[in-house]
Design a protein around this motif. Structure first.
Motif, PDB file in Angstrom:
ATOM      1  N   ALA A  97       0.835  -1.203   0.000  1.00  0.00           N
ATOM      2  CA  ALA A  97       0.000   0.000   0.000  1.00  0.00           C
ATOM      3  C   ALA A  97       0.872   1.256   0.000  1.00  0.00           C
ATOM      4  O   ALA A  97       0.622   2.206  -0.756  1.00  0.00           O
ATOM      5  CB  ALA A  97      -0.923  -0.002   1.217  1.00  0.00           C
ATOM      6  N   ASP A  98       1.923   1.255   0.812  1.00  0.00           N
ATOM      7  CA  ASP A  98       2.840   2.401   0.833  1.00  0.00           C
ATOM      8  C   ASP A  98       3.601   2.517  -0.490  1.00  0.00           C
ATOM      9  O   ASP A  98       3.894   3.627  -0.951  1.00  0.00           O
ATOM     10  CB  ASP A  98       3.832   2.263   1.987  1.00  0.00           C
ATOM     11  N   MET A  99       3.922   1.383  -1.085  1.00  0.00           N
ATOM     12  CA  MET A  99       4.581   1.412  -2.386  1.00  0.00           C
ATOM     13  C   MET A  99       3.679   2.063  -3.424  1.00  0.00           C
ATOM     14  O   MET A  99       4.130   2.902  -4.223  1.00  0.00           O
ATOM     15  CB  MET A  99       4.945  -0.002  -2.842  1.00  0.00           C
ATOM     16  N   LEU A 100       2.409   1.702  -3.432  1.00  0.00           N
ATOM     17  CA  LEU A 100       1.477   2.277  -4.396  1.00  0.00           C
ATOM     18  C   LEU A 100       1.312   3.771  -4.163  1.00  0.00           C
ATOM     19  O   LEU A 100       1.272   4.561  -5.121  1.00  0.00           O
ATOM     20  CB  LEU A 100       0.131   1.556  -4.301  1.00  0.00           C
ATOM     21  N   ARG A 101       1.231   4.175  -2.902  1.00  0.00           N
ATOM     22  CA  ARG A 101       1.150   5.618  -2.590  1.00  0.00           C
ATOM     23  C   ARG A 101       2.391   6.350  -3.099  1.00  0.00           C
ATOM     24  O   ARG A 101       2.297   7.434  -3.680  1.00  0.00           O
ATOM     25  CB  ARG A 101       1.002   5.813  -1.079  1.00  0.00           C
ATOM     26  N   HIS A 102       3.538   5.759  -2.847  1.00  0.00           N
ATOM     27  CA  HIS A 102       4.798   6.368  -3.279  1.00  0.00           C
ATOM     28  C   HIS A 102       4.856   6.479  -4.802  1.00  0.00           C
ATOM     29  O   HIS A 102       5.214   7.531  -5.346  1.00  0.00           O
ATOM     30  CB  HIS A 102       5.969   5.528  -2.767  1.00  0.00           C
ATOM     31  N   CYS A 103       4.489   5.412  -5.480  1.00  0.00           N
ATOM     32  CA  CYS A 103       4.598   5.388  -6.943  1.00  0.00           C
ATOM     33  C   CYS A 103       3.691   6.411  -7.611  1.00  0.00           C
ATOM     34  O   CYS A 103       4.100   7.094  -8.550  1.00  0.00           O
ATOM     35  CB  CYS A 103       4.277   3.988  -7.463  1.00  0.00           C
ATOM     36  N   THR A 104       2.450   6.512  -7.138  1.00  0.00           N
ATOM     37  CA  THR A 104       1.537   7.458  -7.773  1.00  0.00           C
ATOM     38  C   THR A 104       1.939   8.904  -7.488  1.00  0.00           C
ATOM     39  O   THR A 104       1.812   9.776  -8.356  1.00  0.00           O
ATOM     40  CB  THR A 104       0.089   7.206  -7.324  1.00  0.00           C
ATOM     41  N   LYS A 105       2.450   9.162  -6.292  1.00  0.00           N
ATOM     42  CA  LYS A 105       2.918  10.519  -5.967  1.00  0.00           C
ATOM     43  C   LYS A 105       4.136  10.888  -6.807  1.00  0.00           C
ATOM     44  O   LYS A 105       4.205  11.990  -7.391  1.00  0.00           O
ATOM     45  CB  LYS A 105       3.247  10.618  -4.477  1.00  0.00           C
ATOM     46  N   GLN A 206      -7.495   9.034  -5.220  1.00  0.00           N
ATOM     47  CA  GLN A 206      -7.716   7.895  -6.109  1.00  0.00           C
ATOM     48  C   GLN A 206      -6.904   6.676  -5.650  1.00  0.00           C
ATOM     49  O   GLN A 206      -7.375   5.536  -5.733  1.00  0.00           O
ATOM     50  CB  GLN A 206      -7.344   8.269  -7.542  1.00  0.00           C
ATOM     51  N   THR A 207      -5.705   6.922  -5.160  1.00  0.00           N
ATOM     52  CA  THR A 207      -4.862   5.815  -4.693  1.00  0.00           C
ATOM     53  C   THR A 207      -5.481   5.147  -3.473  1.00  0.00           C
ATOM     54  O   THR A 207      -5.489   3.907  -3.377  1.00  0.00           O
ATOM     55  CB  THR A 207      -3.443   6.325  -4.363  1.00  0.00           C
ATOM     56  N   GLU A 208      -6.028   5.947  -2.552  1.00  0.00           N
ATOM     57  CA  GLU A 208      -6.659   5.364  -1.373  1.00  0.00           C
ATOM     58  C   GLU A 208      -7.894   4.552  -1.746  1.00  0.00           C
ATOM     59  O   GLU A 208      -8.180   3.509  -1.143  1.00  0.00           O
ATOM     60  CB  GLU A 208      -7.026   6.457  -0.363  1.00  0.00           C
ATOM     61  N   ILE A 209      -8.644   5.008  -2.739  1.00  0.00           N
ATOM     62  CA  ILE A 209      -9.815   4.250  -3.198  1.00  0.00           C
ATOM     63  C   ILE A 209      -9.379   2.889  -3.732  1.00  0.00           C
ATOM     64  O   ILE A 209      -9.984   1.850  -3.417  1.00  0.00           O
ATOM     65  CB  ILE A 209     -10.577   5.043  -4.279  1.00  0.00           C
ATOM     66  N   VAL A 210      -8.317   2.891  -4.508  1.00  0.00           N
ATOM     67  CA  VAL A 210      -7.803   1.624  -5.054  1.00  0.00           C
ATOM     68  C   VAL A 210      -7.312   0.722  -3.929  1.00  0.00           C
ATOM     69  O   VAL A 210      -7.622  -0.484  -3.895  1.00  0.00           O
ATOM     70  CB  VAL A 210      -6.673   1.891  -6.067  1.00  0.00           C
ATOM     71  N   ILE A 211      -6.551   1.274  -2.999  1.00  0.00           N
ATOM     72  CA  ILE A 211      -5.999   0.473  -1.901  1.00  0.00           C
ATOM     73  C   ILE A 211      -7.115  -0.132  -1.053  1.00  0.00           C
ATOM     74  O   ILE A 211      -7.079  -1.317  -0.705  1.00  0.00           O
ATOM     75  CB  ILE A 211      -5.055   1.331  -1.039  1.00  0.00           C
ATOM     76  N   ARG A 212      -8.126   0.667  -0.742  1.00  0.00           N
ATOM     77  CA  ARG A 212      -9.227   0.152   0.082  1.00  0.00           C
ATOM     78  C   ARG A 212      -9.999  -0.935  -0.663  1.00  0.00           C
ATOM     79  O   ARG A 212     -10.466  -1.905  -0.047  1.00  0.00           O
ATOM     80  CB  ARG A 212     -10.160   1.289   0.487  1.00  0.00           C
ATOM     81  N   GLY A 213     -10.132  -0.772  -1.968  1.00  0.00           N
ATOM     82  CA  GLY A 213     -10.826  -1.791  -2.742  1.00  0.00           C
ATOM     83  C   GLY A 213     -10.057  -3.092  -2.841  1.00  0.00           C
ATOM     84  O   GLY A 213     -10.643  -4.175  -2.930  1.00  0.00           O
ATOM     85  N   LEU A 214      -8.726  -3.000  -2.808  1.00  0.00           N
ATOM     86  CA  LEU A 214      -7.885  -4.191  -2.938  1.00  0.00           C
ATOM     87  C   LEU A 214      -7.578  -4.861  -1.609  1.00  0.00           C
ATOM     88  O   LEU A 214      -7.282  -6.057  -1.561  1.00  0.00           O
ATOM     89  CB  LEU A 214      -6.551  -3.805  -3.605  1.00  0.00           C
ATOM     90  N   SER A 215      -7.620  -4.089  -0.531  1.00  0.00           N
ATOM     91  CA  SER A 215      -7.157  -4.607   0.752  1.00  0.00           C
ATOM     92  C   SER A 215      -8.086  -5.677   1.305  1.00  0.00           C
ATOM     93  O   SER A 215      -9.323  -5.566   1.223  1.00  0.00           O
ATOM     94  CB  SER A 215      -7.033  -3.476   1.770  1.00  0.00           C
ATOM     95  N   LEU A 216      -7.488  -6.699   1.887  1.00  0.00           N
ATOM     96  CA  LEU A 216      -8.254  -7.728   2.573  1.00  0.00           C
ATOM     97  C   LEU A 216      -8.891  -7.144   3.821  1.00  0.00           C
ATOM     98  O   LEU A 216      -8.251  -6.365   4.539  1.00  0.00           O
ATOM     99  CB  LEU A 216      -7.341  -8.884   2.973  1.00  0.00           C
ATOM    100  N   PRO A 217     -10.153  -7.484   4.124  1.00  0.00           N
ATOM    101  CA  PRO A 217     -10.744  -7.029   5.389  1.00  0.00           C
ATOM    102  C   PRO A 217     -10.010  -7.647   6.559  1.00  0.00           C
ATOM    103  O   PRO A 217      -9.430  -8.731   6.429  1.00  0.00           O
ATOM    104  CB  PRO A 217     -12.190  -7.554   5.299  1.00  0.00           C
TER     105      PRO A 217
END
Length: 225
Positions: A97-105, A206-217
């Motif tokens: 999740a942090d990697m995705l945040r870093h990459c999009t930023k 947008q990144t948080e929306i993607v992360i929340r959609g992908l994350s396991l509950p």
């Protein structure tokens, strides 16, 4: 006396050599600016040469055609950077999740906020008229870009952070907001101008929306009891 004459010429010759070495980069930069401003078809080779401060003949010493020049623009600013970006993937420490945040930023800072972002709109609007260039962009930019995002999502799935989704389709959940932002930056019709669109806030949201959609509950995490 001849030796003194030659010594005097050395700095001039060295300056000319440095100028000659700089010309391809200057032409690529001028071409990027003009292609984004005017479009590929509407930009004439002599305009690129004039902006770079050289003659049209000099341009063709380095690039055989305007198509070759656009390929160089794409390679210099996008395609040629994937080795560096893949190395950053390998070296990244932290959650996916942090990697995705870093990459999009970082993507916004290095590409989206620069004239390079206009290349996507350029290929979307003119690619059908230049199929060989469209194929080049697909091969050198789209596929490597998709592959990198695929690696990121696969990392999250393999580590148990993300749901086991269809990765080949999930990559577009990451790409689509970025493409929209490209178009919004270079088009007057993509956004409601009564609402301020802050690019970094948009990317983060947008990144948080993607992360929340992908994350396991939490109840589905491997360590849950």
């Amino acid at each position: 006396m001849p030796r003194l004459f030659n010594d005097k010429l050395c700095p001039v010759r060295a300056k000319r050599e440095r100028r000659k070495e700089a010309r391809p980069g200057e032409l690529i930069q001028a071409a990027l600016e003009l292609f984004v401003e005017k479009g590929f078809a509407a930009t004439r080779s002599e305009e690129v040469a004039a902006r770079a401060g050289v003659s049209k003949g000099t341009l063709f010493l380095y690039f055989q055609s305007k198509e070759d020049l656009l390929r160089a623009v794409i390679t210099e600013n996008l395609a040629g950077r994937f080795p560096e970006w893949n190395e950053e993937f390998e070296a990244f420490e932290g959650s996916t999740a942090d990697m995705l945040r870093h990459c999009t930023k970082v993507w916004w800072e290095r590409v989206g906020a620069t004239p390079v972002s206009g290349l996507t709109k350029l290929m979307l609007s003119e690619g059908n008229n230049f199929p060989e260039l469209a194929s080049f962009y697909q091969r050198e930019v789209v596929r490597p870009g998709n592959a990198l995002i695929r690696r990121i999502l696969r990392r999250g799935i393999d580590s148990g952070e993300f749901l086991p989704v269809d990765v080949d389709h999930a990559i577009y959940a990451v790409i689509a907001p970025m493409v929209f932002l490209f178009l919004a930056r270079h088009s007057a019709t993509c956004v409601d101008h009564d609402i301020a669109l802050d690019p970094l806030q948009y990317v983060a949201t947008q990144t948080e929306i993607v992360i929340r959609g992908l994350s396991l509950p939490p109840t589905a995490l491997p360590h849950a009891t």
